[in-house]
Write a protein that holds these residues in place. Structure first.
Motif, short mmCIF file in Angstrom:
data_model
loop_
_atom_site.label_atom_id
_atom_site.label_comp_id
_atom_site.label_asym_id
_atom_site.label_seq_id
_atom_site.Cartn_x
_atom_site.Cartn_y
_atom_site.Cartn_z
N ALA A 133 249.77 37.03 -50.88
CA ALA A 133 251.18 37.13 -51.26
C ALA A 133 251.32 37.44 -52.75
O ALA A 133 252.26 38.15 -53.17
N TYR A 134 250.40 36.92 -53.56
CA TYR A 134 250.43 37.20 -55.00
C TYR A 134 250.17 38.68 -55.26
O TYR A 134 250.79 39.29 -56.15
N VAL A 135 249.27 39.28 -54.49
CA VAL A 135 248.98 40.70 -54.64
C VAL A 135 250.22 41.54 -54.35
O VAL A 135 250.58 42.46 -55.10
N ILE A 136 250.92 41.20 -53.26
CA ILE A 136 252.10 41.96 -52.87
C ILE A 136 253.22 41.77 -53.89
O ILE A 136 253.90 42.73 -54.28
N ALA A 137 253.42 40.52 -54.36
CA ALA A 137 254.47 40.26 -55.36
C ALA A 137 254.18 40.98 -56.67
O ALA A 137 255.09 41.55 -57.29
N SER A 138 252.92 40.98 -57.10
CA SER A 138 252.57 41.68 -58.34
C SER A 138 252.75 43.18 -58.19
O SER A 138 253.12 43.87 -59.16
N GLY A 139 252.54 43.69 -56.99
CA GLY A 139 252.80 45.11 -56.74
C GLY A 139 254.27 45.44 -56.91
O GLY A 139 254.63 46.47 -57.48
N ALA A 140 255.14 44.55 -56.42
CA ALA A 140 256.59 44.77 -56.56
C ALA A 140 257.01 44.76 -58.03
O ALA A 140 257.82 45.58 -58.46
N VAL A 141 256.45 43.83 -58.82
CA VAL A 141 256.77 43.76 -60.25
C VAL A 141 256.26 45.00 -60.96
O VAL A 141 256.95 45.58 -61.82
N LEU A 142 255.07 45.44 -60.62
CA LEU A 142 254.51 46.64 -61.25
C LEU A 142 255.37 47.86 -60.97
O LEU A 142 255.52 48.74 -61.83
N GLY A 143 255.99 47.92 -59.80
CA GLY A 143 256.87 49.04 -59.51
C GLY A 143 258.02 49.15 -60.49
O GLY A 143 258.40 50.25 -60.90
N VAL A 144 258.56 48.00 -60.91
CA VAL A 144 259.66 47.99 -61.87
C VAL A 144 259.18 48.49 -63.24
O VAL A 144 259.79 49.37 -63.86
N THR A 145 258.08 47.92 -63.73
CA THR A 145 257.61 48.27 -65.07
C THR A 145 257.03 49.68 -65.12
O THR A 145 257.20 50.39 -66.11
N ALA A 146 256.36 50.10 -64.05
CA ALA A 146 255.78 51.44 -64.03
C ALA A 146 256.86 52.51 -64.05
O ALA A 146 256.66 53.59 -64.62
N ALA A 147 258.02 52.23 -63.44
CA ALA A 147 259.12 53.19 -63.49
C ALA A 147 259.55 53.44 -64.94
O ALA A 147 259.83 54.58 -65.33
N LEU A 148 259.57 52.38 -65.74
CA LEU A 148 259.92 52.51 -67.15
C LEU A 148 258.85 53.31 -67.90
O LEU A 148 259.15 54.22 -68.68
#
Length: 467
Positions: A133-148
């Motif tokens: 679950a931590y892997v999936i959650a960190s992927g979601a957070v990375l999507g936000v920052t990577a867009a920037l």
């Protein structure tokens, strides 16, 4: 006394750089002197930008290219990638707005934050296998920052070069950025050369984590874009800071004033779609961990040569008109789509999800032919991305407008990737994913052709400079 060669070029509609500019007049500014001339040189700044992406997205690429993030079970990584690209798709649509308001450097710095978090999640799951679950959650957070990060990167990379240097600078950036994947995959290959576990060691993840943290501080070394002058003496177009409401409307204004960009949307959609089959369903499915590491190494190495070739040798060939270069680039990329997928089809026919237990190792006789396909996949990816950025850069030089274009690019790119990664996590047959990849990449190039034919000109019109 005027130079007759320069006068002849002006009559012919060309600038001394070889680009066609018609009657467009541009202001020429005095460039910095001394050490400031070196520091504020666009090539140096693009190189620094490349090293930021070397440390963060480069390590992400090295990890992803191993197939399954280096794990034995690829499902967690596939679902994390789906979450990553889903959030990227949403925030990517608005990230141009953030870049215009916050400024490119701050946006770039904020964009690096998600990469150490994502890398750390694989270290955690290597120690505690139930922490998916931590892997999936960190992927979601990375999507936000990577867009920037990627929106800021696209704006800077396309705004710094002069008309005659767009392809070269894209090639320089792409070469340095992909060195991250090369170095990261070389480390993974060396660390796991004697491993029989079919998954990478903790030391590999720790090394990647240190590098991504370093990448967070690199934007502090970059120059303020407002103080930048291009090599031809023209000032980099300054970022405007309108209200949030006005900036939101810019997304729609860009479509209204430059509707040809819509024909690039299928190309944008397909631009990360092919990673799922290449990384998980080919490299991750068929090879041992050390063979995966070596495949990953040659894949990212090929990207360097591919981006420099199409950027410097084709798209910036000054002896050719810009429209001619655009058509040559299109033919090369379209041809590569079919070379890679016809070749890959003959391999894909030989295995399925239920029947791929015999892993290919680096000492097997079939390995050389299979690794060459990975090399050509690397060529295709780098040429695709470089050509897409070059086309957007050919449409305008304005930083704010380019931020909106790159926002569209990353949004649609992530929509495609989110869908195909979820399909992989749901165990869709390999052949289905392969055929959809082939069809989408071919369609993307076919839709782009009318835009290339009707919209790409031999010079950038003044009305294309602003929204």
């Amino acid at each position: 006394m005027s130079d007759p060669v320069l006068e002849a070029e002006k009559i012919d509609g060309r600038s001394p750089t070889g680009e066609y500019e018609g009657s467009q007049q541009v202001d020429v500014f005095e460039r910095h002197t001394g050490w400031r001339r070196l520091y504020f040189h666009p090539t140096v700044q693009v190189a620094l930008l490349g090293f930021v992406c070397f440390m963060c997205p480069g390590m992400f690429n090295a990890l992803s290219g191993l197939g399954g993030g280096g794990q034995v079970n690829e499902t967690a990584q596939a679902n994390a990638s789906s979450a990553l690209y889903a959030t990227f798709a949403f925030f990517g649509f608005f990230s141009g707005t953030f870049s215009n308001v916050l400024g490119a450097r701050l946006t770039l710095m904020l964009g690096t934050l998600g990469y150490p978090l994502y890398i750390s999640s694989f270290l955690v799951v290597n120690i505690h296998p139930n922490a998916t679950a931590y892997v999936i959650a960190s992927g979601a957070v990375l999507g936000v920052t990577a867009a920037l990060l990627w929106t800021a990167q696209g704006s800077l990379m396309m705004a710094y070069p002069s008309e005659a240097q767009k392809g070269l600078y894209i090639g320089i950036f792409w070469a340095i950025f992909n060195l991250g994947g090369v170095v990261g995959s070389a480390v993974a290959f060396a660390e796991n050369f004697r491993s029989t576990a079919n998954g990478v060691s903790n030391g590999t993840y720790i090394g990647f984590l240190v590098l991504t943290i370093t990448g967070f501080f690199l934007p502090l070394l970059m120059a303020d874009p407002e103080m930048m002058t291009r090599t031809d003496g023209t000032r980099v177009v300054l970022v405007r800071h309108p209200s949030w409401k006005a900036e939101f409307l810019n997304l729609f204004v860009a479509l209204k004033t430059d509707p040809w960009v819509v024909l690039l949307f299928p190309m944008f959609f397909a631009s990360n779609y092919f990673y799922t089959w290449q990384f998980n369903d080919y490299n991750g499915a068929l090879f041992t961990i050390r063979a995966r590491g070596l495949n990953n190494f040659v894949y990212w190495s090929a990207q360097i040569f591919g981006s420099v070739f199409i950027g410097y040798c084709i798209l910036d060939k000054k002896r050719l008109r810009r429209r001619t270069r655009a058509f040559i680039g299109w033919v090369i990329v379209f041809s590569m789509v079919f070379v890679v997928h016809i070749w890959g089809y003959f391999y894909q026919k030989t295995y399925t999800r239920a029947n791929n237990s015999n892993k290919i190792d680096i000492y097997d006789s079939s390995f050389p032919a299979h690794v060459w396909l990975m090399i050509f996949c690397g060529f295709l990816d780098s040429m695709w991305q470089t050509y897409a950025y070059w086309l957007m850069g050919a449409m305008s030089n304005d930083m704010a407008k380019l931020a909106v274009f790159t926002g569209f690019y990353k949004c649609l790119q992530s929509c495609g990737a989110a869908g195909v990664w979820r399909a992989d996590g749901a165990k869709l047959p390999y052949m289905n994913i392969f055929l959809s990849t082939w069809g989408l990449t071919a369609a993307g190039m076919l839709f782009a052709f009318p835009m290339v034919y009707f919209r790409v000109k031999d010079y950038t019109e003044p009305e294309d400079e602003t929204l």
